[in-house]
Design a protein around this motif. Structure first.
Motif, PDB file in Angstrom:
ATOM      1  N   ILE A 216       0.872  -1.182   0.000  1.00  0.00           N
ATOM      2  CA  ILE A 216       0.000   0.000   0.000  1.00  0.00           C
ATOM      3  C   ILE A 216       0.906   1.228   0.000  1.00  0.00           C
ATOM      4  CG2 ILE A 216      -1.822   1.259   1.233  1.00  0.00           C
ATOM      5  CD1 ILE A 216      -2.754  -1.388   2.382  1.00  0.00           C
ATOM      6  N   ARG A 217       1.151   1.746  -1.179  1.00  0.00           N
ATOM      7  CA  ARG A 217       2.129   2.820  -1.367  1.00  0.00           C
ATOM      8  C   ARG A 217       1.456   4.172  -1.570  1.00  0.00           C
ATOM      9  NH1 ARG A 217       7.478   1.236  -0.276  1.00  0.00           N
ATOM     10  NH2 ARG A 217       7.626  -1.013  -0.699  1.00  0.00           N
ATOM     11  N   ARG A 218       0.338   4.356  -0.952  1.00  0.00           N
ATOM     12  CA  ARG A 218      -0.366   5.630  -1.022  1.00  0.00           C
ATOM     13  C   ARG A 218      -0.470   6.203   0.387  1.00  0.00           C
ATOM     14  NH1 ARG A 218       1.026   5.127  -5.395  1.00  0.00           N
ATOM     15  NH2 ARG A 218      -0.174   4.966  -7.332  1.00  0.00           N
ATOM     16  N   PRO A 219      -0.464   7.532   0.519  1.00  0.00           N
ATOM     17  CA  PRO A 219      -0.626   8.116   1.860  1.00  0.00           C
ATOM     18  C   PRO A 219      -1.866   7.555   2.537  1.00  0.00           C
ATOM     19  CG  PRO A 219      -0.062   9.820   0.263  1.00  0.00           C
ATOM     20  CD  PRO A 219      -0.314   8.563  -0.528  1.00  0.00           C
ATOM     21  N   THR A 220      -1.690   7.084   3.769  1.00  0.00           N
ATOM     22  CA  THR A 220      -2.770   6.361   4.450  1.00  0.00           C
ATOM     23  C   THR A 220      -2.998   6.903   5.850  1.00  0.00           C
ATOM     24  OG1 THR A 220      -2.245   4.334   3.217  1.00  0.00           O
ATOM     25  CG2 THR A 220      -3.548   4.086   5.225  1.00  0.00           C
ATOM     26  N   LEU A 221      -4.268   7.129   6.167  1.00  0.00           N
ATOM     27  CA  LEU A 221      -4.687   7.513   7.512  1.00  0.00           C
ATOM     28  C   LEU A 221      -5.499   6.363   8.091  1.00  0.00           C
ATOM     29  CD1 LEU A 221      -5.203   9.587   9.835  1.00  0.00           C
ATOM     30  CD2 LEU A 221      -7.238  10.318   8.555  1.00  0.00           C
ATOM     31  N   ILE A 222      -5.143   5.954   9.309  1.00  0.00           N
ATOM     32  CA  ILE A 222      -5.858   4.883   9.999  1.00  0.00           C
ATOM     33  C   ILE A 222      -6.572   5.484  11.203  1.00  0.00           C
ATOM     34  CG2 ILE A 222      -5.624   2.685  11.212  1.00  0.00           C
ATOM     35  CD1 ILE A 222      -2.987   2.309   9.587  1.00  0.00           C
ATOM     36  N   LEU A 223      -7.885   5.314  11.263  1.00  0.00           N
ATOM     37  CA  LEU A 223      -8.698   5.773  12.386  1.00  0.00           C
ATOM     38  C   LEU A 223      -9.121   4.562  13.206  1.00  0.00           C
ATOM     39  CD1 LEU A 223     -11.131   8.233  10.548  1.00  0.00           C
ATOM     40  CD2 LEU A 223      -9.116   8.859  11.860  1.00  0.00           C
ATOM     41  N   ALA A 224      -8.858   4.597  14.501  1.00  0.00           N
ATOM     42  CA  ALA A 224      -9.185   3.444  15.336  1.00  0.00           C
ATOM     43  C   ALA A 224      -9.664   3.903  16.701  1.00  0.00           C
ATOM     44  CB  ALA A 224      -7.969   2.534  15.491  1.00  0.00           C
ATOM     45  N   GLY A 225     -10.688   3.221  17.220  1.00  0.00           N
ATOM     46  CA  GLY A 225     -11.213   3.542  18.535  1.00  0.00           C
ATOM     47  C   GLY A 225     -10.480   2.798  19.630  1.00  0.00           C
ATOM     48  N   ASP A 226     -10.413   3.414  20.801  1.00  0.00           N
ATOM     49  CA  ASP A 226      -9.737   2.762  21.928  1.00  0.00           C
ATOM     50  C   ASP A 226     -10.655   1.778  22.654  1.00  0.00           C
ATOM     51  OD1 ASP A 226     -11.473   4.461  23.268  1.00  0.00           O
ATOM     52  OD2 ASP A 226      -9.920   5.527  24.386  1.00  0.00           O
ATOM     53  N   ASP A 227     -11.921   1.685  22.207  1.00  0.00           N
ATOM     54  CA  ASP A 227     -12.869   0.742  22.807  1.00  0.00           C
ATOM     55  C   ASP A 227     -13.736   0.151  21.702  1.00  0.00           C
ATOM     56  OD1 ASP A 227     -14.500  -0.700  24.534  1.00  0.00           O
ATOM     57  OD2 ASP A 227     -15.760   1.023  25.043  1.00  0.00           O
ATOM     58  N   ASP A 228     -13.106  -0.605  20.811  1.00  0.00           N
ATOM     59  CA  ASP A 228     -13.800  -1.209  19.676  1.00  0.00           C
ATOM     60  C   ASP A 228     -13.752  -2.728  19.825  1.00  0.00           C
ATOM     61  OD1 ASP A 228     -14.696  -2.203  17.261  1.00  0.00           O
ATOM     62  OD2 ASP A 228     -13.620  -0.739  16.035  1.00  0.00           O
ATOM     63  N   PRO A 229     -14.812  -3.350  20.337  1.00  0.00           N
ATOM     64  CA  PRO A 229     -14.797  -4.798  20.538  1.00  0.00           C
ATOM     65  C   PRO A 229     -14.687  -5.597  19.243  1.00  0.00           C
ATOM     66  CG  PRO A 229     -16.535  -3.758  21.845  1.00  0.00           C
ATOM     67  CD  PRO A 229     -16.036  -2.728  20.883  1.00  0.00           C
ATOM     68  N   ILE A 230     -15.159  -5.062  18.133  1.00  0.00           N
ATOM     69  CA  ILE A 230     -15.133  -5.787  16.869  1.00  0.00           C
ATOM     70  C   ILE A 230     -13.725  -5.809  16.283  1.00  0.00           C
ATOM     71  CG2 ILE A 230     -15.993  -5.825  14.486  1.00  0.00           C
ATOM     72  CD1 ILE A 230     -18.606  -4.652  15.501  1.00  0.00           C
ATOM     73  N   ILE A 231     -13.053  -4.668  16.303  1.00  0.00           N
ATOM     74  CA  ILE A 231     -11.692  -4.558  15.769  1.00  0.00           C
ATOM     75  C   ILE A 231     -10.774  -4.060  16.888  1.00  0.00           C
ATOM     76  CG2 ILE A 231     -10.206  -3.591  13.984  1.00  0.00           C
ATOM     77  CD1 ILE A 231     -12.403  -5.188  12.758  1.00  0.00           C
ATOM     78  N   PRO A 232     -10.152  -4.964  17.634  1.00  0.00           N
ATOM     79  CA  PRO A 232      -9.248  -4.526  18.716  1.00  0.00           C
ATOM     80  C   PRO A 232      -8.183  -3.571  18.193  1.00  0.00           C
ATOM     81  CG  PRO A 232      -9.681  -6.875  18.871  1.00  0.00           C
ATOM     82  CD  PRO A 232     -10.286  -6.424  17.575  1.00  0.00           C
TER      83      PRO A 232
END
Length: 275
Positions: A216-232
Motif C-alpha cells: 500500500i504505497r499511497r498516503p494512508t490515515l488509519i482511524l481506530a477507537g480505543d474501545d472497539d470490541p469488533i476490531i481490537p
C-alpha cells in the motif's frame, strides 16, 4: 462549513455484470477542485448508513457511495463475489463515473476493500483512509461472543435486538447509550435479503491484507477507537507499522464512532485529504 443537506444523485449502474445502486454527492460552492472521495461501507450496511459522516464533509468534496451486491438497493448477485476481485469492480465503477483518480475511505468491512483497492487499483488511488477496520482473516480477532453476533444480520433488521447487544459489540458511547446503535443502524436502513449479508461475509473468507501491507504505497490515515470490541486496537497499530508512512489517529470511542461522533472525526479525515 459542512455539507449537511446537500442532495445526492442516485442511480443504478451495471459494472462488470453486477448491478449496483450508486449515490454521488456532487461538489458545490467556490474553491479549487478536489479529488473525489469513494466511501466503502461496513457489512450489511446500505450506503445511507454513512450519511451522518457525509453530512459533516465540506460541500466542495465530491462523495461517491454504492451498495455492494445484495445489500440495500443493489440486487442479489447471480454468483458470489470475493474481496480479492471486487476491488477491480470498484476500479471500473470509478472509470465509468469519469474519474481518473479518487481518494478511498473504507469503514469496517469496507476497510478491507479499500486496502485491496489501494494495492490492485493503485493508479486510480491517491490517498487511503481506513476506519474501524482490520486485516481480514489474519488479524487479532474479537472475542468469540462478539464474533458470534456478527454472523447474522439480525442487528440490522431488529432495532430492539440492536439496542440489547450494542454495548457489547460496538463499545464506546454505546455502552451508556445503546439506543444510539439502533438509531444509526435503522434511521437510514433499507432492508434487503439476508442472503446479501452472507454473500458479503463470504467475500472476506480467506482474505487478508497482512502479507500485502507493504504494497500500500499511497498516503494512508488509519482511524481506530480505543474501545472497539469488533476490531481490537492492536490491529490498527499493526497496520500503521506495516503500511509505509501511515498515520494512526486513535480516538476515544467504539466501532460506530464514525457515525455517532462524525462532528469530531470528519475534520480529521478532511485535513488528511487536503494535506
Amino acid at each position: 462549513m459542512t455539507g449537511t443537506g446537500i442532495a445526492a444523485e442516485e442511480f443504478e449502474l451495471t459494472v462488470r455484470r453486477r448491478r449496483l445502486r450508486v449515490s454521488v454527492r456532487r461538489a458545490s460552492g467556490a474553491g479549487p477542485s478536489r479529488t473525489p472521495l469513494v466511501l466503502l461501507n461496513g457489512i450489511g450496511a446500505p450506503l445511507e448508513l454513512l450519511q451522518p459522516f457525509v453530512d459533516q464533509l465540506p460541500p466542495g468534496l465530491e462523495v461517491i457511495r454504492f451498495d455492494v451486491p445484495g445489500i440495500g438497493g443493489s440486487p442479489i448477485p447471480v454468483v458470489p463475489y470475493h474481496m480479492s476481485t471486487f476491488a477491480s469492480v470498484v476500479g471500473t465503477l470509478v472509470e465509468r463515473l469519469g474519474y481518473e483518480r479518487v481518494d478511498v475511505m473504507g469503514f469496517s468491512w469496507g476497510g478491507g476493500l479499500a486496502q485491496q483497492f489501494a494495492v490492485t487499483q493503485r493508479r486510480r488511488c491517491r490517498k487511503v483512509v481506513l476506519a474501524a477496520t482490520g486485516m481480514g482473516s489474519l488479524m487479532v480477532p474479537a472475542r468469540p461472543s462478539v464474533l458470534a453476533k456478527m454472523l447474522t444480520p439480525r442487528r440490522h433488521r431488529d432495532a430492539a435486538y440492536a439496542t440489547t447487544i450494542a454495548g457489547q459489540i460496538y463499545g464506546g458511547t454505546m455502552r451508556e447509550h445503546p439506543e444510539r446503535a439502533a438509531a444509526v443502524l435503522h434511521n437510514y436502513s433499507r432492508r434487503g435479503p439476508q442472503r446479501g449479508y452472507y454473500y458479503q461475509l463470504l467475500a472476506g473468507a480467506g482474505w487478508s491484507s497482512l502479507p500485502a501491507l507493504g504494497l500500500i504505497r499511497r498516503p494512508t490515515l488509519i482511524l481506530a477507537g480505543d474501545d472497539d470490541p469488533i476490531i481490537p486496537l492492536v490491529n490498527a497499530k499493526i497496520m500503521a507499522r506495516g503500511i509505509p508512512g501511515a498515520r494512526l489517529h486513535v480516538y476515544r470511542g467504539g466501532h460506530l464512532a464514525l457515525l455517532t461522533e462524525a462532528v469530531e472525526l470528519a475534520p480529521v479525515v478532511d485535513r488528511f485529504l487536503l494535506a
